[in-house]
Design a protein around this motif. Structure first.
Motif, PDB file in Angstrom:
ATOM      1  N   HIS A  67     -37.007 -59.597  -8.194  1.00 32.69           N
ATOM      2  CA  HIS A  67     -36.422 -59.903  -6.651  1.00 32.69           C
ATOM      3  C   HIS A  67     -34.914 -60.256  -6.917  1.00 32.69           C
ATOM      4  CE1 HIS A  67     -40.050 -59.168  -4.256  1.00 32.69           C
ATOM      5  NE2 HIS A  67     -40.628 -60.164  -5.021  1.00 32.69           N
ATOM      6  N   GLU A  68     -34.782 -60.969  -7.925  1.00 26.32           N
ATOM      7  CA  GLU A  68     -33.222 -61.379  -8.071  1.00 26.32           C
ATOM      8  C   GLU A  68     -32.418 -60.054  -8.530  1.00 26.32           C
ATOM      9  OE1 GLU A  68     -32.917 -64.214 -11.146  1.00 26.32           O
ATOM     10  OE2 GLU A  68     -33.936 -65.938  -9.706  1.00 26.32           O
ATOM     11  N   TRP A  69     -33.057 -59.285  -9.103  1.00 28.88           N
ATOM     12  CA  TRP A  69     -32.402 -57.712  -9.758  1.00 28.88           C
ATOM     13  C   TRP A  69     -32.181 -57.031  -8.302  1.00 28.88           C
ATOM     14  CZ3 TRP A  69     -35.227 -53.404  -9.433  1.00 28.88           C
ATOM     15  CH2 TRP A  69     -34.651 -52.100  -9.689  1.00 28.88           C
ATOM     16  N   ALA A  70     -33.139 -56.941  -7.470  1.00 32.50           N
ATOM     17  CA  ALA A  70     -33.212 -56.169  -6.362  1.00 32.50           C
ATOM     18  C   ALA A  70     -32.108 -56.679  -5.430  1.00 32.50           C
ATOM     19  CB  ALA A  70     -34.653 -56.110  -5.663  1.00 32.50           C
ATOM     20  N   LYS A  71     -31.754 -58.003  -5.296  1.00 35.74           N
ATOM     21  CA  LYS A  71     -30.681 -58.501  -4.336  1.00 35.74           C
ATOM     22  C   LYS A  71     -29.580 -57.886  -4.864  1.00 35.74           C
ATOM     23  CE  LYS A  71     -33.205 -62.420  -2.934  1.00 35.74           C
ATOM     24  NZ  LYS A  71     -33.448 -63.950  -2.818  1.00 35.74           N
ATOM     25  N   VAL A  72     -29.300 -58.214  -6.414  1.00 36.38           N
ATOM     26  CA  VAL A  72     -28.125 -57.526  -6.595  1.00 36.38           C
ATOM     27  C   VAL A  72     -27.879 -56.098  -6.765  1.00 36.38           C
ATOM     28  CG1 VAL A  72     -26.703 -57.498  -8.964  1.00 36.38           C
ATOM     29  CG2 VAL A  72     -27.820 -59.677  -8.495  1.00 36.38           C
ATOM     30  N   ALA A  73     -28.967 -55.411  -6.755  1.00 36.07           N
ATOM     31  CA  ALA A  73     -28.817 -53.892  -6.770  1.00 36.07           C
ATOM     32  C   ALA A  73     -28.414 -53.719  -5.308  1.00 36.07           C
ATOM     33  CB  ALA A  73     -30.171 -53.333  -7.163  1.00 36.07           C
ATOM     34  N   ASP A  74     -29.141 -54.025  -4.359  1.00 40.82           N
ATOM     35  CA  ASP A  74     -28.796 -53.926  -3.007  1.00 40.82           C
ATOM     36  C   ASP A  74     -27.506 -54.211  -2.557  1.00 40.82           C
ATOM     37  OD1 ASP A  74     -30.056 -52.888  -0.445  1.00 40.82           O
ATOM     38  OD2 ASP A  74     -29.808 -54.983   0.354  1.00 40.82           O
ATOM     39  N   ALA A  75     -26.828 -55.227  -3.213  1.00 44.17           N
ATOM     40  CA  ALA A  75     -25.514 -55.641  -2.801  1.00 44.17           C
ATOM     41  C   ALA A  75     -24.556 -54.616  -3.560  1.00 44.17           C
ATOM     42  CB  ALA A  75     -25.209 -57.032  -3.181  1.00 44.17           C
ATOM     43  N   VAL A  76     -24.953 -54.247  -4.819  1.00 47.32           N
ATOM     44  CA  VAL A  76     -24.063 -52.962  -5.392  1.00 47.32           C
ATOM     45  C   VAL A  76     -24.130 -51.874  -4.521  1.00 47.32           C
ATOM     46  CG1 VAL A  76     -23.847 -51.614  -7.521  1.00 47.32           C
ATOM     47  CG2 VAL A  76     -24.257 -54.217  -7.598  1.00 47.32           C
ATOM     48  N   ARG A 128     -24.688 -51.372  -1.445  1.00 46.49           N
ATOM     49  CA  ARG A 128     -23.973 -51.748   0.066  1.00 46.49           C
ATOM     50  C   ARG A 128     -22.423 -51.654  -0.111  1.00 46.49           C
ATOM     51  NH1 ARG A 128     -27.634 -53.877   4.136  1.00 46.49           N
ATOM     52  NH2 ARG A 128     -29.775 -54.134   3.305  1.00 46.49           N
ATOM     53  N   THR A 129     -22.061 -52.225  -1.302  1.00 47.59           N
ATOM     54  CA  THR A 129     -20.440 -52.304  -1.274  1.00 47.59           C
ATOM     55  C   THR A 129     -20.039 -50.851  -1.774  1.00 47.59           C
ATOM     56  OG1 THR A 129     -20.757 -53.273  -3.656  1.00 47.59           O
ATOM     57  CG2 THR A 129     -20.499 -54.771  -1.798  1.00 47.59           C
ATOM     58  N   GLU A 130     -20.833 -50.001  -1.981  1.00 50.09           N
ATOM     59  CA  GLU A 130     -20.486 -48.551  -2.398  1.00 50.09           C
ATOM     60  C   GLU A 130     -19.673 -48.630  -3.756  1.00 50.09           C
ATOM     61  OE1 GLU A 130     -20.303 -46.365   1.897  1.00 50.09           O
ATOM     62  OE2 GLU A 130     -18.394 -46.895   0.906  1.00 50.09           O
ATOM     63  N   GLY A 168     -19.303 -47.414 -12.239  1.00 53.46           N
ATOM     64  CA  GLY A 168     -18.561 -48.669 -12.283  1.00 53.46           C
ATOM     65  C   GLY A 168     -19.619 -49.611 -13.447  1.00 53.46           C
ATOM     66  N   VAL A 169     -18.794 -50.890 -13.757  1.00 54.21           N
ATOM     67  CA  VAL A 169     -19.483 -51.713 -14.495  1.00 54.21           C
ATOM     68  C   VAL A 169     -20.792 -52.454 -13.760  1.00 54.21           C
ATOM     69  CG1 VAL A 169     -19.046 -54.019 -15.692  1.00 54.21           C
ATOM     70  CG2 VAL A 169     -17.436 -52.242 -15.675  1.00 54.21           C
ATOM     71  N   ALA A 170     -20.450 -52.794 -12.647  1.00 55.72           N
ATOM     72  CA  ALA A 170     -21.709 -53.382 -11.823  1.00 55.72           C
ATOM     73  C   ALA A 170     -22.797 -52.228 -11.872  1.00 55.72           C
ATOM     74  CB  ALA A 170     -21.460 -53.824 -10.645  1.00 55.72           C
ATOM     75  N   SER A 171     -22.656 -51.201 -11.612  1.00 53.62           N
ATOM     76  CA  SER A 171     -23.710 -50.207 -11.464  1.00 53.62           C
ATOM     77  C   SER A 171     -24.391 -50.020 -12.733  1.00 53.62           C
ATOM     78  CB  SER A 171     -23.129 -48.874 -11.024  1.00 53.62           C
ATOM     79  OG  SER A 171     -22.607 -48.835  -9.906  1.00 53.62           O
ATOM     80  N   ALA A 172     -23.595 -50.000 -13.853  1.00 58.78           N
ATOM     81  CA  ALA A 172     -24.251 -49.922 -15.253  1.00 58.78           C
ATOM     82  C   ALA A 172     -25.282 -50.993 -15.472  1.00 58.78           C
ATOM     83  CB  ALA A 172     -23.238 -49.744 -16.364  1.00 58.78           C
ATOM     84  N   LEU A 173     -24.800 -52.197 -15.082  1.00 56.27           N
ATOM     85  CA  LEU A 173     -25.461 -53.530 -15.374  1.00 56.27           C
ATOM     86  C   LEU A 173     -26.771 -53.466 -14.414  1.00 56.27           C
ATOM     87  CD1 LEU A 173     -22.751 -56.228 -15.292  1.00 56.27           C
ATOM     88  CD2 LEU A 173     -23.990 -55.315 -17.503  1.00 56.27           C
TER      89      LEU A 173
END
Length: 199
Positions: free
Chosen positions: A39-48, A50-52, A57-62
Motif C-alpha cells: 500500500h505504501e508503494w501504491a501511494k507513491v506510485a499514484d503520486a508519481v 499524478r504529477t506526470e 525520470g528517477v521517481a518512475s524508475a524507483l
C-alpha cells in the motif's frame, strides 16, 4: 495473480468461477508487513503518476523497481508466478516464484573437523600459571608458618578449596583448561616445596 494500483491502493487481481476479482493484500496470507509495503508503494506510485513525471525520470524508475521487488516477494510467499502491471508505463511483467535450493544431505565427512590443540601456547600458559601459583602458595605458607604451622595448613586448605570449583569448571573449556592445568600443577609443586622445607 496480478499486482495493480487502484486509486492509491495496491490490489491483487485474479480469476475465479465468478470472473476477475480484485482483493486487498490484507485479505491474503501475505503478512502484515508485506501488505503495508504494497500500500505504501501504491501511494507513491499514484503520486508519481499524478504529477506526470516523465517516464524516464528517477521517481518512475524507483517505482517500477520497487514494484518488481514487491511482486517477487508476493511470488515467493504465494509460491506462484505474479504478473505486475507497472503503474507508470502500464507494462505487464511476469515475476516467477524463486526456486528453493535443494540442500545436499549432510555427510559425516563434511562435518567440521575439530580445531588443532595449541600445545605450544597452552603449555606456556600452564607453565606461567603454575609458576605464579607456586610462588604465591609457598610465600603465603612460609609467611603464615612463622606464626603457626596450623595457620599455614588451614590457609593452604582454604586456598585450594577456593580454587577447586573454578579449576573443576575450567578443565573442559578450550582456553581456560590450560590455566586449570597450571593451577593444579602449581599447587602440587608448592606442596612438594613446603614438604621439603619441613625436612
Amino acid at each position: 495473480m496480478e499486482l495493480r494500483v487502484r486509486d492509491g491502493r495496491a490490489v491483487l487481481a485474479g480469476e475465479d468461477e465468478s470472473g476477475e476479482r480484485e482483493v486487498d493484500p490484507h485479505s491474503l496470507p501475505l503478512g502484515a508487513d508485506l501488505a503495508e509495503a504494497l500500500h505504501e508503494w501504491a501511494k507513491v506510485a499514484d503520486a508519481v503518476v499524478r504529477t506526470e513525471t516523465p517516464a524516464d525520470g528517477v521517481a518512475s524508475a524507483l517505482v517500477t523497481r520497487r514494484g518488481k521487488q514487491l511482486a517477487g516477494r508476493i511470488a515467493a510467499v504465494m509460491n506462484a508466478s505474479v504478473q505486475y502491471t507497472d503503474p507508470v508505463s502500464g507494462e505487464l511483467v511476469s515475476v516467477d516464484a524463486p526456486e528453493v535450493p535443494v540442500k545436499a544431505p549432510a555427510r559425516a565427512e563434511q562435518e567440521e573437523a575439530p580445531e588443532p590443540t595449541p600445545w605450544g601456547t597452552g603449555l606456556t600458559v600452564s607453565f606461567i600459571t603454575a609458576a605464579i601459583v607456586t610462588v604465591t602458595v609457598v610465600s603465603l605458607s612460609l609467611g603464615l608458618g612463622e606464626t603457626s604451622r596450623w595457620l599455614a595448613l588451614i590457609a593452604n586448605v582454604l586456598v585450594v578449596g577456593g580454587l577447586a570449583p573454578s579449576v573443576w569448571l575450567g578443565r573442559r573449556v578450550p582456553v581456560w583448561r590450560w590455566v586449570a592445568y597450571g593451577v593444579v600443577t602449581g599447587v602440587l609443586v608448592a606442596w612438594l616445596v613446603l614438604i621439603l622445607t619441613l625436612l
